[in-house]
Enzyme design. Structure first.
Site, PDB file in Angstrom:
ATOM      1  N   LYS A  23       0.839  -1.210   0.000  1.00 22.31           N
ATOM      2  CA  LYS A  23       0.000   0.000   0.000  1.00 22.31           C
ATOM      3  C   LYS A  23       0.874   1.260   0.000  1.00 22.31           C
ATOM      4  CE  LYS A  23      -2.848   0.858   3.690  1.00 22.31           C
ATOM      5  NZ  LYS A  23      -2.575   2.207   4.222  1.00 22.31           N
ATOM      6  N   ASP A 316       1.596  -1.467  11.960  1.00 23.78           N
ATOM      7  CA  ASP A 316       0.311  -1.873  11.370  1.00 23.78           C
ATOM      8  C   ASP A 316      -0.028  -3.340  11.661  1.00 23.78           C
ATOM      9  OD1 ASP A 316      -0.073   0.659  10.351  1.00 23.78           O
ATOM     10  OD2 ASP A 316       0.760   0.193   8.387  1.00 23.78           O
TER      11      ASP A 316
HETATM   12  C1  S3P Z   1       2.372   4.754   6.226  1.00 23.92           C
HETATM   13  C2  S3P Z   1       2.917   5.055   7.455  1.00 23.92           C
HETATM   14  C3  S3P Z   1       2.338   4.586   8.720  1.00 23.92           C
HETATM   15  C4  S3P Z   1       1.382   3.417   8.522  1.00 23.92           C
HETATM   16  C5  S3P Z   1       0.426   3.660   7.404  1.00 23.92           C
HETATM   17  C6  S3P Z   1       1.183   3.889   6.099  1.00 23.92           C
HETATM   18  C7  S3P Z   1       3.011   5.288   5.014  1.00 23.92           C
HETATM   19  O1  S3P Z   1       1.626   5.652   9.332  1.00 23.92           O
HETATM   20  O2  S3P Z   1       0.669   3.159   9.719  1.00 23.92           O
HETATM   21  O3  S3P Z   1      -0.421   2.540   7.245  1.00 23.92           O
HETATM   22  O4  S3P Z   1       2.686   4.821   3.893  1.00 23.92           O
HETATM   23  O5  S3P Z   1       3.874   6.178   5.129  1.00 23.92           O
HETATM   24  P1  S3P Z   1       2.349   6.759  10.244  1.00 23.92           P
HETATM   25  O6  S3P Z   1       3.219   7.577   9.404  1.00 23.92           O
HETATM   26  O7  S3P Z   1       1.207   7.564  10.826  1.00 23.92           O
HETATM   27  O8  S3P Z   1       3.092   5.994  11.299  1.00 23.92           O
END
Ligand code: S3P
Length: 429
Positions: A23, A316
């Site tokens: 993702k 996550d």
């Molecule tokens: C992500 C960073 C994480 C993660 C999210 C995706 C990203 O969040 O939990 O699902 O793609 O940079 P945070 O930056 O809030 O830790």
């Protein structure tokens, strides 16, 4: 709302699956392809709802994006040619789209309004807006920019040196993307290393970016060169099947093309610490992001403690790790994970409430949870809170419950894993 009943107790899971694209990397492939002038191609793109929002947002700004399943072609005239969107940009459930776009739009030529679903309206945005405002970004929103809807009016930016108060790859990435359009050199100093997909992909698109001892720096004014991105499978999606294979009886699951970027592999370290029976075979390739085959077998699990620097490497995965811990001998302690409270839902409260309904011995703490195991669980009606990862944890729990699990809303799982139930079904012989 889509109800779903899952009843797979005493089922063994066997076979091979290829989990959908990562993702985080999928979002960035669309963003960077839209910044770069020229044609960028992407394979393995995640067809989940969050990433489709990112495609729609750039289409609304005049970028030509064609998608055929998981293959995407982006033809951009470069960031300077982005058009002002005629309508709001709808972020759906996607925090990554929202926060990274704020950084990008801050130094663009456009004015845009970002809005999303109920969950997005509750997620803290000051963490990105504060540093962006220090760079001279013009952003307004509810409660002085704490919450969406948010309006951003592109303006000339100044580079900053920023000490990260939270471990967040979204915040780091928003600042670095703003830094691309800022005058001077932007420096981000992390206390803990977070996922580095932005840094790796910027390099792939020809940007000079330096990382040393948790300090990342990039000079403004650099242009991106269009590229080809191969997105590996999402280890955060694989995690549900890694846990499933470990807790289900007589099981062996082979997961192909799992992303093995070390900033994301905390789940593998935890499985190993819990003595899970797993094998990792890295692929030999030259891609920016590492990938490989991971095989998991039914395991005798031991409790462990999860805290400190590993937390951002598995943030996550904590919901599914909590389920894993209910099947491990001893007391598993998860701490330093207060960030869980500001995810798609408050994941400490959600995980503890739902696993407790199944009879788990689990207790919430201020920054995590404490779980005693192993416990035989019983079926129940569970909530997903509209959170894809809680929904998948609820479903996988059915492997170790006597009686079915009913999910109130399984549709949210399509945010990151549209074929989750098909993949699960395919492993049941
Ligand atoms: C992500 C960073 C994480 C993660 C999210 C995706 C990203 O969040 O939990 O699902 O793609 O940079 P945070 O930056 O809030 O830790």
């Amino acid at each position: 709302m889509t109800n779903k009943t899952v009843h797979i107790e005493n089922t063994s899971l066997n076979g091979t699956i290829t989990v959908p694209g990562d993702k985080s990397i999928s979002h960035r492939s669309i963003m960077f392809g839209s910044i770069a002038k020229g044609t960028t191609t992407v394979t393995g793109f995640l067809e989940g709802e969050d990433c489709l929002r990112t495609i729609e947002a750039f289409k609304q700004m005049g970028v030509k994006i064609e998608r055929n399943g998981s293959n995407v072609k982006i033809e951009s005239q470069g960031m300077d040619a982005w058009e002002e969107p005629q309508d709001i940009l709808y972020m759906g459930n996607s925090g990554t789209t929202t926060r990274l776009l704020l950084g990008l739009l801050a130094g663009s030529n456009v004015h845009a309004v970002l809005s999303g679903d109920e969950s997005i309206a509750k997620r803290p945005m000051k963490r990105v807006i504060n540093p962006l405002r220090e760079m001279n970004a013009q952003i307004t929103g509810r409660q002085d920019g704490q919450f969406a809807p948010l309006a951003v009016k592109g303006s000339p930016l100044q580079a900053i040196t920023y000490d990260m108060p939270v471990a967040s790859a979204q915040v780091k990435s928003a600042i670095l993307l703003a830094g691309l359009n800022a005058e001077g050199t932007t420096i981000v100093r992390e206390q803990e290393t977070t996922r580095d997909h932005t840094e790796l992909m910027l390099k792939q698109f020809g940007v000079e970016i330096a990382t040393k001892d948790k300090v990342i720096s990039l000079a403004g004014g650099q242009k991106l060169t269009a590229s080809h991105v191969e997105v590996p499978g999402d280890i955060s999606s694989a995690a549900f099947f890694l846990v499933a294979g470990a807790i289900a009886e007589n099981s062996e699951i082979v997961l192909e093309n799992v992303g093995l970027n070390e900033t994301r592999t905390g789940i593998i370290d935890v499985l190993q610490a819990m003595q899970a029976d797993l094998t990792i075979e890295p692929y030999e390739n030259e891609h920016a992001e590492k990938a490989g085959r991971v095989t998991i077998r039914t395991s005798q699990l031991q409790a462990t403690t999860i805290d400190g620097e590993i937390i951002p490497r598995l943030i996550d995965e904590i919901p599914i790790i909590a389920l894993l811990a209910t099947q491990a001998r001893g007391t598993t302690i998860i701490k330093d994970a207060e960030e869980l409270k500001v995810k798609e839902t408050n994941r400490i409260d959600a995980v503890v409430a739902e696993l407790a309904k199944l009879g788990a011995d689990i207790q919430a703490t201020d920054d995590g949870m404490i779980i005693n195991g192993p416990t035989r669980l019983s079926g129940a009606s569970l909530k997903t809170y509209g959170d894809h990862r809680i929904g998948m944890m609820d479903a996988i729990a059915s492997l170790v419950t006597t009686g079915p699990i009913e999910l109130d809303d399984a549709a949210c799982i399509a945010v990151s894993y549209p074929n989750f139930f098909e993949d699960l079904q395919g492993l049941i012989k």
